[in-house]
Design a protein around this motif. Structure first.
Motif, mmCIF file in Angstrom:
data_model
loop_
_atom_site.group_PDB
_atom_site.id
_atom_site.type_symbol
_atom_site.label_atom_id
_atom_site.label_comp_id
_atom_site.label_asym_id
_atom_site.label_seq_id
_atom_site.Cartn_x
_atom_site.Cartn_y
_atom_site.Cartn_z
ATOM 1 N N VAL A 172 0.823 -1.210 0.000
ATOM 2 C CA VAL A 172 0.000 0.000 0.000
ATOM 3 C C VAL A 172 0.853 1.253 0.000
ATOM 4 C CG1 VAL A 172 -1.721 1.322 1.278
ATOM 5 C CG2 VAL A 172 -1.968 -1.158 1.064
ATOM 6 N N ALA A 173 1.739 1.388 0.968
ATOM 7 C CA ALA A 173 2.548 2.613 1.079
ATOM 8 C C ALA A 173 3.457 2.820 -0.130
ATOM 9 C CB ALA A 173 3.360 2.583 2.379
ATOM 10 N N PRO A 174 4.212 1.798 -0.600
ATOM 11 C CA PRO A 174 5.043 2.032 -1.800
ATOM 12 C C PRO A 174 4.218 2.406 -3.027
ATOM 13 C CG PRO A 174 5.705 0.017 -0.683
ATOM 14 C CD PRO A 174 4.440 0.453 -0.038
ATOM 15 N N ALA A 175 3.067 1.778 -3.233
ATOM 16 C CA ALA A 175 2.253 2.095 -4.407
ATOM 17 C C ALA A 175 1.713 3.517 -4.332
ATOM 18 C CB ALA A 175 1.107 1.090 -4.541
ATOM 19 N N LEU A 176 1.289 3.954 -3.152
ATOM 20 C CA LEU A 176 0.821 5.333 -3.015
ATOM 21 C C LEU A 176 1.944 6.323 -3.304
ATOM 22 C CD1 LEU A 176 -1.416 5.124 0.204
ATOM 23 C CD2 LEU A 176 -2.185 5.486 -2.149
ATOM 24 N N ALA A 177 3.130 6.047 -2.794
ATOM 25 C CA ALA A 177 4.258 6.954 -3.014
ATOM 26 C C ALA A 177 4.636 7.023 -4.487
ATOM 27 C CB ALA A 177 5.453 6.508 -2.170
ATOM 28 N N ILE A 178 4.654 5.875 -5.157
ATOM 29 C CA ILE A 178 5.037 5.849 -6.571
ATOM 30 C C ILE A 178 3.987 6.546 -7.422
ATOM 31 C CG2 ILE A 178 5.533 4.341 -8.525
ATOM 32 C CD1 ILE A 178 6.423 2.250 -6.393
ATOM 33 N N GLY A 179 2.700 6.312 -7.105
ATOM 34 C CA GLY A 179 1.641 6.957 -7.873
ATOM 35 C C GLY A 179 1.678 8.463 -7.740
ATOM 36 N N LEU A 180 1.897 8.975 -6.526
ATOM 37 C CA LEU A 180 2.001 10.418 -6.343
ATOM 38 C C LEU A 180 3.246 10.980 -7.017
ATOM 39 C CD1 LEU A 180 0.890 10.674 -2.594
ATOM 40 C CD2 LEU A 180 -0.451 11.226 -4.636
ATOM 41 N N LEU A 181 4.353 10.226 -6.969
ATOM 42 C CA LEU A 181 5.570 10.676 -7.646
ATOM 43 C C LEU A 181 5.357 10.770 -9.150
ATOM 44 C CD1 LEU A 181 8.614 11.362 -7.483
ATOM 45 C CD2 LEU A 181 9.072 8.903 -7.668
ATOM 46 N N ALA A 182 4.608 9.810 -9.721
ATOM 47 C CA ALA A 182 4.364 9.835 -11.163
ATOM 48 C C ALA A 182 3.592 11.071 -11.583
ATOM 49 C CB ALA A 182 3.603 8.576 -11.585
ATOM 50 N N LEU A 183 2.728 11.587 -10.706
ATOM 51 C CA LEU A 183 1.990 12.800 -11.036
ATOM 52 C C LEU A 183 2.905 14.025 -11.099
ATOM 53 C CD1 LEU A 183 -1.212 12.311 -8.837
ATOM 54 C CD2 LEU A 183 -0.978 11.958 -11.306
ATOM 55 N N LEU A 184 4.048 13.950 -10.416
ATOM 56 C CA LEU A 184 4.980 15.079 -10.401
ATOM 57 C C LEU A 184 5.983 15.026 -11.549
ATOM 58 C CD1 LEU A 184 5.745 15.158 -6.562
ATOM 59 C CD2 LEU A 184 4.033 16.484 -7.825
ATOM 60 N N VAL A 185 6.178 13.852 -12.146
ATOM 61 C CA VAL A 185 7.155 13.694 -13.220
ATOM 62 C C VAL A 185 6.481 14.043 -14.539
ATOM 63 C CG1 VAL A 185 8.698 12.108 -14.409
ATOM 64 C CG2 VAL A 185 8.354 11.895 -11.954
ATOM 65 N N ARG A 186 7.010 15.017 -15.235
ATOM 66 C CA ARG A 186 6.436 15.434 -16.517
ATOM 67 C C ARG A 186 7.496 15.253 -17.601
ATOM 68 N NH1 ARG A 186 1.616 17.936 -16.161
ATOM 69 N NH2 ARG A 186 0.920 18.554 -14.077
ATOM 70 N N VAL A 187 7.381 14.130 -18.304
ATOM 71 C CA VAL A 187 8.293 13.836 -19.406
ATOM 72 C C VAL A 187 7.634 14.264 -20.701
ATOM 73 C CG1 VAL A 187 9.518 12.014 -20.643
ATOM 74 C CG2 VAL A 187 9.315 11.919 -18.159
ATOM 75 N N PRO A 188 8.327 14.996 -21.582
ATOM 76 C CA PRO A 188 7.719 15.417 -22.859
ATOM 77 C C PRO A 188 7.216 14.225 -23.641
ATOM 78 C CG PRO A 188 9.796 16.562 -22.487
ATOM 79 C CD PRO A 188 9.696 15.519 -21.415
ATOM 80 N N GLU A 189 5.979 14.319 -24.110
ATOM 81 C CA GLU A 189 5.381 13.242 -24.894
ATOM 82 C C GLU A 189 5.865 13.339 -26.338
ATOM 83 O OE1 GLU A 189 3.463 10.812 -23.899
ATOM 84 O OE2 GLU A 189 3.231 11.444 -21.828
ATOM 85 N N PRO A 190 6.027 12.193 -27.041
ATOM 86 C CA PRO A 190 6.438 12.236 -28.443
ATOM 87 C C PRO A 190 5.368 12.883 -29.300
ATOM 88 C CG PRO A 190 5.780 10.010 -27.825
ATOM 89 C CD PRO A 190 5.817 10.808 -26.563
ATOM 90 N N PRO A 191 5.762 13.571 -30.372
ATOM 91 C CA PRO A 191 4.767 14.219 -31.230
ATOM 92 C C PRO A 191 3.916 13.189 -31.962
ATOM 93 C CG PRO A 191 6.929 14.293 -32.249
ATOM 94 C CD PRO A 191 7.131 13.739 -30.875
ATOM 95 N N ARG A 192 2.671 13.547 -32.225
ATOM 96 C CA ARG A 192 1.754 12.660 -32.941
ATOM 97 C C ARG A 192 1.717 13.026 -34.416
ATOM 98 N NH1 ARG A 192 -1.370 9.691 -29.567
ATOM 99 N NH2 ARG A 192 -1.523 10.386 -27.403
ATOM 100 N N GLU A 193 1.585 12.019 -35.254
ATOM 101 C CA GLU A 193 1.439 12.230 -36.680
ATOM 102 C C GLU A 193 -0.047 12.348 -36.992
ATOM 103 O OE1 GLU A 193 3.467 9.336 -38.962
ATOM 104 O OE2 GLU A 193 5.300 9.408 -37.778
ATOM 105 N N GLY A 194 -0.550 13.598 -37.047
ATOM 106 C CA GLY A 194 -1.961 13.813 -37.322
ATOM 107 C C GLY A 194 -2.799 13.657 -36.070
ATOM 108 N N PRO A 195 -4.133 13.704 -36.207
ATOM 109 C CA PRO A 195 -5.024 13.591 -35.053
ATOM 110 C C PRO A 195 -5.006 12.181 -34.473
ATOM 111 C CG PRO A 195 -6.288 13.599 -37.092
ATOM 112 C CD PRO A 195 -4.867 13.920 -37.473
ATOM 113 N N ALA A 196 -5.329 12.101 -33.181
ATOM 114 C CA ALA A 196 -5.365 10.802 -32.510
ATOM 115 C C ALA A 196 -6.457 9.920 -33.109
ATOM 116 C CB ALA A 196 -5.596 10.995 -31.012
ATOM 117 N N SER A 197 -6.141 8.655 -33.305
ATOM 118 C CA SER A 197 -7.115 7.726 -33.872
ATOM 119 C C SER A 197 -8.153 7.351 -32.817
ATOM 120 C CB SER A 197 -6.416 6.467 -34.380
ATOM 121 O OG SER A 197 -5.699 5.845 -33.336
ATOM 122 N N ALA A 198 -9.305 6.914 -33.287
ATOM 123 C CA ALA A 198 -10.393 6.549 -32.379
ATOM 124 C C ALA A 198 -10.066 5.248 -31.654
ATOM 125 C CB ALA A 198 -11.696 6.408 -33.164
ATOM 126 N N LEU A 199 -10.658 5.078 -30.493
ATOM 127 C CA LEU A 199 -10.479 3.845 -29.735
ATOM 128 C C LEU A 199 -11.329 2.739 -30.354
ATOM 129 C CD1 LEU A 199 -10.601 5.166 -26.058
ATOM 130 C CD2 LEU A 199 -8.587 4.451 -27.338
#
Length: 542
Positions: A172-199
């Motif tokens: 519980v405690a490690p997962a909560l810490a990692i999840g909150l840490l992930a919200l603070l890490v902002r890695v640039p996303e790769p550019p998309r070729e055109g609009p996002a495709s539908a699900l």
């Protein structure tokens, strides 16, 4: 695209590795806690089995779709949601008043685990260029191997001293810490070729039904054999799988693009992962019974005897990243599968008079081969996928690693039953069936080696470009260096053909051995990390 900073990469690596460890540790510690859970809640054996089966069905059926969600909405967000949800579900299991609540919350754990696991690979793919992915994947594999080794010991200690509920509070405690840490890490996303495709929701539903029925069938075969229920599950899996394949070929926005498995090396790499994990876990299943029922070792002594397996997984993973960079995927994977095959064959020769040395030697060879295969084949799957499909590639890799062990255990159980002589005692029947069963599993590993021969011989063109100076995501200077490198590498007296981008003559690639079958086509988007495309010429071979 702005290249991620060193701090962003380190934090992403920490999230990816620790997130994988939390899920792996939860699965290994549960095994030793199930008997105490059954006694405390007054559950039947079938109900206790569903605490594992429900989780496995949920996670296996949703991994690919979860990876697609990460590609569309961001891997960091999906990882945070999955990890935080996994923590809450784990706490719920620890507080559950009855076995029905435990089963339902374990299914919820599987759903959240499916959200987080492909995202770990997607985040690594976004943070690290292809030529630097080997070591992060190796660290992830080493950590998973360490969790697999420590899980039973840690789970046994917690269940003995603090009760089975403490096993679920552990994450519980490690997962909560990692999840909150992930919200603070902002890695640039790769550019998309055109609009996002539908699900592709219908495709996701068909794939979920296929995998759920397949896993349910494979889990049921060892316990009940081929009954009407297991046969019906297999038929539904085949029908749904066929419908899914037909839809993916015809729809405009497929869940799994055919080009992700067809022209690239991802298909053979996934086949290698399924074969390796099936052979490894089927062998471990049989060997565990051999150590405890034939050699009469207690669970702790059995774990110590098999410790070289986990130790070599931890040691071989970082070494595999170095070997992969120098020798290429084909040689690395085929050699590793040969080691795994040799390890399984060594274990197949054990009998009641075997000492510790042959068993430890077999586990050592199998661990070295399996750890290397996990790093090398996973690297091929993730590298070959364009960045905008990294989540789907990660989901496919995780699906292979979930289906393979279940397939291996089902195969081992079926073969042990088929090869056991009916007129002998239990120990003699087990020994008579163990040799042929493990030999068959060694043949599965050998088939994986044949699939590995279809992998690329050396580094991908994107990696060769980066090594020559055009580092992925490094900005305008990398582009200028790559242009100088292309000009210096052009054969004398030959001119590039006109077209949408510069093309190499079919007789000579940018580096490496001559290829007569393909011309590599580059565009500015490839310099940002999506890699080259390959146009095969008529009459050639890929």
């Amino acid at each position: 695209m702005t290249a991620p900073t060193s701090a962003q990469r380190n934090l992403t690596l920490a999230c990816g590795v620790l997130g994988a460890v939390v899920v792996a540790l939860d699965g290994t510690v549960l095994t030793v806690a199930q008997p105490a859970l059954q006694r405390d809640l007054g559950a039947s054996f079938a109900e206790v089995q569903w605490t594992s089966t429900g989780y496995l069905i949920a996670v296996a059926s949703l991994l690919v779709f979860a990876g697609r969600l990460g590609d569309r909405y961001g891997h960091r967000r999906l990882f945070a949601v999955g990890t935080l949800g996994f923590a809450l579900a784990s706490a719920g299991v620890g507080l559950a008043p009855g076995v029905g609540w435990v089963i339902g919350l374990r299914v919820a754990q599987g759903v959240f685990g499916a959200l987080s696991q492909p995202a770990t690979l997607g985040m690594l793919r976004a943070a690290f260029p292809p030529e630097r992915l080997g070591m992060p994947l190796a660290l992830r594999t080493s950590a998973i191997g360490l969790a697999a080794a420590a899980g039973p010991l840690l789970g046994g200690a917690l269940a003995t001293w603090l009760g089975w509920r403490s096993v679920f509070f552990l994450s519980v405690a490690p997962a909560l810490a990692i999840g909150l840490l992930a919200l603070l890490v902002r890695v640039p996303e790769p550019p998309r070729e055109g609009p996002a495709s539908a699900l592709d929701l219908p495709g996701a539903g068909l794939l979920a039904v296929t995998l759920a029925c397949l896993v349910h069938t494979l889990v049921g075969v060892p316990e009940h054999g081929w009954t009407a229920a297991t046969a019906a599950g297999a038929l539904v899996a085949v029908a749904a799988g066929t419908a899914f394949a037909r839809r993916e070929r015809r729809t405009a926005s497929p869940l799994v693009p055919p080009r992700l498995l067809g022209p690239t090396a991802a298909g053979p790499a996934l086949a290698v992962l399924v074969a390796a994990s099936a052979a490894m876990f089927g062998t471990l299943f049989v060997a565990t019974y051999f150590l405890q029922d034939v050699l009469s070792l207690d669970p702790l002594d059995s774990a110590v005897r098999a410790l070289p397996l986990a130790a070599m997984m931890v040691v071989s993973a970082p070494l595999a990243a170095v070997v992969l960079r120098r020798q290429g995927p084909r040689r690395t994977v085929t050699t590793a599968m040969a080691l795994l095959t040799l390890g399984v064959l060594t274990l197949s020769r054990l009998d009641e008079g075997s000492g510790a040395v042959p068993a430890c030697g077999g586990f050592l060879l199998a661990g070295a081969g399996f750890g290397t295969v996990m790093v090398a084949a996973t690297a091929v799957v993730v590298r070959q996928a364009p960045p905008e499909w990294a989540g789907v590639a990660g989901g496919l890799q995780q699906t292979a690693m979930n289906v393979g062990p279940v397939l291996g255990i089902a195969t081992a159980t079926t073969l042990m039953t088929a090869f056991a002589p009916p007129a002998t005692g239990p120990e003699a029947a087990f020994l008579a069936a163990m040799g042929p069963t493990l030999t068959a599993l060694a043949a599965v590993a050998a088939l994986g080696a044949l699939a590995g021969w279809r992998l690329p011989r050396g580094a991908s063109p994107a990696e060769r470009l980066a090594r020559a100076g055009g580092a992925v995501g490094a900005g305008p200077s990398a582009s200028r260096r790559s242009r100088r490198w292309r000009a210096a590498s052009r054969p004398a007296g030959r001119r590039l053909r006109p077209g949408p981008g510069p093309r190499w003559p079919t007789g000579q690639p940018p580096c490496g051995k001559p290829r007569t079958a393909a011309a590599l086509t580059w565009s500015p988007l490839q310099l940002l990390g999506s890699g080259p495309t390959t146009e095969h010429q008529p009459g050639g071979t890929p």
